[in-house]
Design a protein around this motif. Structure first.
Motif, PDB file in Angstrom:
ATOM      1  N   UNK A  67       2.593  -6.436   5.451  1.00  0.00           N
ATOM      2  CA  UNK A  67       2.621  -7.473   6.485  1.00  0.00           C
ATOM      3  C   UNK A  67       2.411  -8.854   5.889  1.00  0.00           C
ATOM      4  N   UNK A  68       3.092  -9.821   6.466  1.00  0.00           N
ATOM      5  CA  UNK A  68       3.155 -11.181   5.917  1.00  0.00           C
ATOM      6  C   UNK A  68       1.776 -11.752   5.606  1.00  0.00           C
ATOM      7  N   UNK A  69       0.878 -11.740   6.595  1.00  0.00           N
ATOM      8  CA  UNK A  69      -0.408 -12.388   6.400  1.00  0.00           C
ATOM      9  C   UNK A  69      -1.325 -11.557   5.505  1.00  0.00           C
ATOM     10  N   UNK A  70      -1.120 -10.236   5.458  1.00  0.00           N
ATOM     11  CA  UNK A  70      -1.981  -9.377   4.648  1.00  0.00           C
ATOM     12  C   UNK A  70      -1.841  -9.699   3.166  1.00  0.00           C
ATOM     13  N   UNK A  92      12.550 -26.602   3.741  1.00  0.00           N
ATOM     14  CA  UNK A  92      11.404 -26.255   4.575  1.00  0.00           C
ATOM     15  C   UNK A  92      10.938 -24.829   4.357  1.00  0.00           C
ATOM     16  N   UNK A  93       9.665 -24.505   4.680  1.00  0.00           N
ATOM     17  CA  UNK A  93       9.128 -23.167   4.476  1.00  0.00           C
ATOM     18  C   UNK A  93       9.749 -22.169   5.443  1.00  0.00           C
ATOM     19  N   UNK A  94       9.827 -20.892   5.011  1.00  0.00           N
ATOM     20  CA  UNK A  94      10.348 -19.837   5.894  1.00  0.00           C
ATOM     21  C   UNK A  94       9.474 -18.607   5.775  1.00  0.00           C
ATOM     22  N   UNK A  95       9.366 -17.870   6.867  1.00  0.00           N
ATOM     23  CA  UNK A  95       8.706 -16.578   6.857  1.00  0.00           C
ATOM     24  C   UNK A  95       9.736 -15.559   6.397  1.00  0.00           C
ATOM     25  N   UNK A  96       9.399 -14.780   5.364  1.00  0.00           N
ATOM     26  CA  UNK A  96      10.417 -13.908   4.788  1.00  0.00           C
ATOM     27  C   UNK A  96       9.967 -12.464   4.675  1.00  0.00           C
ATOM     28  N   UNK A  97       8.926 -12.051   5.393  1.00  0.00           N
ATOM     29  CA  UNK A  97       8.587 -10.633   5.390  1.00  0.00           C
ATOM     30  C   UNK A  97       9.830  -9.870   5.819  1.00  0.00           C
ATOM     31  N   UNK A  98      10.242  -8.818   5.068  1.00  0.00           N
ATOM     32  CA  UNK A  98      11.552  -8.210   5.279  1.00  0.00           C
ATOM     33  C   UNK A  98      11.843  -7.745   6.698  1.00  0.00           C
ATOM     34  N   UNK A  99      10.830  -7.323   7.454  1.00  0.00           N
ATOM     35  CA  UNK A  99      11.111  -6.823   8.800  1.00  0.00           C
ATOM     36  C   UNK A  99      10.414  -7.638   9.885  1.00  0.00           C
ATOM     37  N   UNK A 100      10.061  -8.877   9.588  1.00  0.00           N
ATOM     38  CA  UNK A 100       9.370  -9.684  10.592  1.00  0.00           C
ATOM     39  C   UNK A 100      10.233  -9.862  11.835  1.00  0.00           C
ATOM     40  N   UNK A 117      -0.212 -11.587  12.567  1.00  0.00           N
ATOM     41  CA  UNK A 117      -0.534 -11.867  11.170  1.00  0.00           C
ATOM     42  C   UNK A 117       0.224 -13.094  10.679  1.00  0.00           C
ATOM     43  N   UNK A 118       1.529 -13.141  10.986  1.00  0.00           N
ATOM     44  CA  UNK A 118       2.352 -14.253  10.515  1.00  0.00           C
ATOM     45  C   UNK A 118       1.880 -15.577  11.105  1.00  0.00           C
ATOM     46  N   UNK A 119       1.402 -15.546  12.339  1.00  0.00           N
ATOM     47  CA  UNK A 119       0.911 -16.764  12.994  1.00  0.00           C
ATOM     48  C   UNK A 119      -0.569 -17.008  12.735  1.00  0.00           C
ATOM     49  N   UNK A 120      -1.205 -16.118  11.972  1.00  0.00           N
ATOM     50  CA  UNK A 120      -2.634 -16.209  11.667  1.00  0.00           C
ATOM     51  C   UNK A 120      -3.457 -16.276  12.953  1.00  0.00           C
ATOM     52  N   UNK A 121      -3.131 -15.405  13.875  1.00  0.00           N
ATOM     53  CA  UNK A 121      -3.797 -15.361  15.181  1.00  0.00           C
ATOM     54  C   UNK A 121      -4.827 -14.231  15.168  1.00  0.00           C
ATOM     55  N   UNK A 122      -6.068 -14.565  14.828  1.00  0.00           N
ATOM     56  CA  UNK A 122      -7.120 -13.558  14.695  1.00  0.00           C
ATOM     57  C   UNK A 122      -7.443 -12.898  16.027  1.00  0.00           C
ATOM     58  N   UNK A 123      -7.417 -13.667  17.116  1.00  0.00           N
ATOM     59  CA  UNK A 123      -7.750 -13.099  18.426  1.00  0.00           C
ATOM     60  C   UNK A 123      -6.740 -12.026  18.828  1.00  0.00           C
ATOM     61  N   UNK A 124      -5.453 -12.330  18.644  1.00  0.00           N
ATOM     62  CA  UNK A 124      -4.428 -11.342  18.979  1.00  0.00           C
ATOM     63  C   UNK A 124      -4.544 -10.121  18.083  1.00  0.00           C
TER      64      UNK A 124
END
Length: 490
Positions: free
Chosen positions: A56-59, A88-96, A275-282
């Motif tokens: 996972x992206x954030x992990x 610009x930055x991109x999220x690239x986790x293969x299955x996001x 994880x990708x949005x760094x949303x700890x509550x979710x």
């Protein structure tokens, strides 16, 4: 994804796994210890090391930080491609942004064909008249516990209800030249959050297939929107946070209908987006739902892993630690560990009494009377589970007390929760050695419980039936109850 791309992705996972194993061993950590530090079950760490799962992206960032690798784990994954609109930055986790449950198969559009991921013509009209439309429209966010995905809990105003059909049409129809829905981003995010709040309220009163269908149709649009924003080189944090919220509700509605495979798929997507949005509550609340789902399968070990992962999300947030204790108590009850179950119940009550302003802001549903309802309901469930495996009538009586405390706090509109707690209370009486009291409680709601066909209620009903057969099968009142159950089940 082409064959060549797919193979490169899998090779990236394998290399990631090899490096992860090396750095974990160098740090002197077991898979269990590392999993607890980063908030994942040790079996998932094992699959990562074997190259069997996508990291996972954030992990990845958390693992690099915990193991002090200097970014070597992130470097092992597939390299990030350049943004089509610049650097610009991109999220690239293969299955996001991989296909999600119920989504059309992606592919290049042909002349006259619908855009991949977009709902067919006329869907927006159906959504505009969906079950959310009969609910009171929230003027501001947060609503039903849902904060604004862009601005948090500052009190954002929502658009007028009359503007919502056009906004939904922008989301579910073909996107414009920019590759994104038309209109203001904040207005659409606010509207979609308010619609989800209405859908939660509608499902609260009476869960229906229409609620689940509407949530999933909108979720497909939100995920497509996030993918489109990401392709421009702009990080879609607001869209991902909203997608995680929708995925959680979608998973809960599927879980209620007994569709555990689809429910876990939605929770998994939601966890990836959080994880990708760094949303700890979710992340914490999604892990809670995943723990509930594996409990329905009787999987005490997996439930304990998810429960511990809740507490590992952020040890500074007491509401998360309280949730972790409640779920660990129930996992230990299923695992026949009475001492650990009691210890976590006591710790959960102490933590609950010490919730602070930050906890009340982030988890208002765990505060006040509603918080007491949730705490005592969870404790009642854990004690009832413990009474089942230990056959300890004193524990069963404590389960009765906790469940009764939660029952009296139920609002009248919470029909499903009332059914569930009525059956749990009846089951606790059966475990306490009074099957007649159990039957007296359950008889009036039996037909409604059978007709609900919700997995949590069905599980309670099944457990009650087993305990009545064990403790009072020859009593005339129990025989009458079983005949009644047979008649309403036909």
């Amino acid at each position: 994804m082409s064959v060549g791309t797919s193979q490169s992705v899998v090779r990236g996972w394998a290399e990631f796994g090899r490096r992860l194993r090396f750095h974990r061993r160098r740090a002197g950590l077991t898979q269990l210890q590392l999993g607890r530090r980063v908030g994942y079950h040790h079996s998932f760490i094992s699959r990562l090391e074997g190259g069997l799962r996508e990291p996972p992206f954030d992990l990845v960032d958390r693992l690099d930080a915990v193991l002090e690798t200097g970014g070597q784990l992130a470097a092992a994954l597939v390299a990030r491609p350049p943004s089509p609109s610049g650097p610009g930055p991109r999220l690239t986790a293969p299955t996001l942004f991989a296909p999600i449950p119920g989504a059309p198969v992606p592919g290049p559009p042909t002349a006259g064909a619908p855009v991949p991921g977009a709902d067919p013509p006329g869907e927006a009209a159906l959504l505009a008249a969906g079950p959310w439309s009969a609910q009171p429209w929230p003027a501001r966010l947060p609503a039903e516990g849902l904060a604004c995905p862009l601005h948090g809990r500052v009190g954002c105003a929502t658009p007028d209800r009359g503007a919502v059909p056009d906004l939904l049409n922008a989301l579910t129809g073909p996107f414009g030249r920019t590759g994104e829905p038309g209109g203001a981003e904040a207005e659409l995010l606010h509207a979609l959050t308010a619609v989800l709040a209405c859908l939660i309220r509608a499902a609260f009163v009476r869960a229906t297939g229409a609620c689940a269908t509407t949530v999933e149709r909108l979720l497909r649009g939100v995920a497509r929107w996030a993918d489109a924003v990401n392709a421009t080189g702009r990080l879609p944090h607001g869209q991902l946070r909203l997608a995680a919220q929708y995925a959680q509700v979608a998973g809960r509605l599927r879980m209620e209908r007994g569709q555990s495979g689809v429910a876990m798929a939605w929770f998994g997507h939601g966890l990836r987006w959080a994880d990708a949005a760094r949303d700890a509550e979710a992340r914490a609340t999604l892990l809670s739902d995943m723990a509930t789902l594996v409990r329905l399968d009787g999987d005490a070990a997996s439930m304990l892993g998810y429960a511990q992962a809740i507490g590992a999300v952020d040890a500074r947030r007491r509401w998360m630690a309280t949730l972790a204790d409640l779920y660990q108590a129930r996992a230990h009850a299923l695992g026949h560990d009475a001492a650990a179950c009691r210890r976590h119940i006591s710790t959960a009550r102490r933590r609950f009494a010490r919730l602070d302003d930050r906890d009340r802001l982030e988890a208002p549903w765990l505060c006040g009377a509603e918080g007491v309802l949730r705490i005592e309901s969870a404790i009642g469930g854990a004690l009832r589970d413990l009474a089942v495996v230990t056959q300890d009538r004193a524990v069963a009586r404590r389960a009765i007390e906790a469940t009764a405390r939660s029952y009296v706090l139920l609002p009248p509109v919470m029909h499903s929760a009332r059914l569930l707690l009525t059956l749990r209370l009846a089951d606790s009486w059966a475990c306490a050695g009074d099957p007649v009291a159990a039957v007296t409680l359950a008889q009036p709601v039996l037909a409604e419980a059978v007709g609900a066909r919700e997995s949590l209620i069905t599980a309670e009903l099944r457990g009650l039936h087993e305990r009545l057969a064990r403790y009072g099968g020859e009593l005339p009142e129990v025989r009458e109850y079983r005949e009644r159950l047979r008649s309403v089940s036909e």
